[in-house]
Design an enzyme around this catalytic site. Sequence first.
Site, PDB file in Angstrom:
ATOM      1  CG  HIS A  39      -0.151  -0.022   2.506  1.00  0.00           C
ATOM      2  ND1 HIS A  39       0.180   1.182   2.960  1.00  0.00           N
ATOM      3  CD2 HIS A  39       0.662  -1.258   3.161  1.00  0.00           C
ATOM      4  CE1 HIS A  39       0.983   0.916   4.287  1.00  0.00           C
ATOM      5  NE2 HIS A  39       0.905  -0.339   4.392  1.00  0.00           N
ATOM      6  CG  HIS A  48      12.924  -4.449 -13.722  1.00  0.00           C
ATOM      7  ND1 HIS A  48      13.936  -5.107 -14.450  1.00  0.00           N
ATOM      8  CD2 HIS A  48      12.001  -5.313 -13.445  1.00  0.00           C
ATOM      9  CE1 HIS A  48      13.478  -6.437 -14.335  1.00  0.00           C
ATOM     10  NE2 HIS A  48      12.393  -6.496 -13.593  1.00  0.00           N
TER      11      HIS A  48
END
Length: 115
Positions: A39, A48
């Site tokens: 979250h 990446h």
Amino acid sequence: MAGDAIYGEGTVIMPMSVIYPYVRIGKHCIVNTGAIIEHDCLIGDYSHVSPGAVVTGAVKIGQLVHIGANATILPGVIIEDNVTIGAGAVVTKNVKANSVMVGNPAKEIKKTGKE
């Protein structure tokens, strides 16, 4: 992927990755197989997150960052631009731009020279 997560154009989210609520992922990123982004995270453009990496809650990752396979980024950490986190590293503190970090806990082993 949570319904309120947002990702930019050109971003690829691979199978078995998990993206939790209030995540923002930039343009042309890769969230690779089995990666977890918890979250309230922000992932900058061209970054990446490798297979099996875990980005815990409220982490901010800059642009052009590579999080290696099975690395873990602890809650609230800020990773600046152009950073490489080695495979299996555990990042416990904020990381300055242009760094290469490895180990548990992660330590800087060099600068990238793009300052």
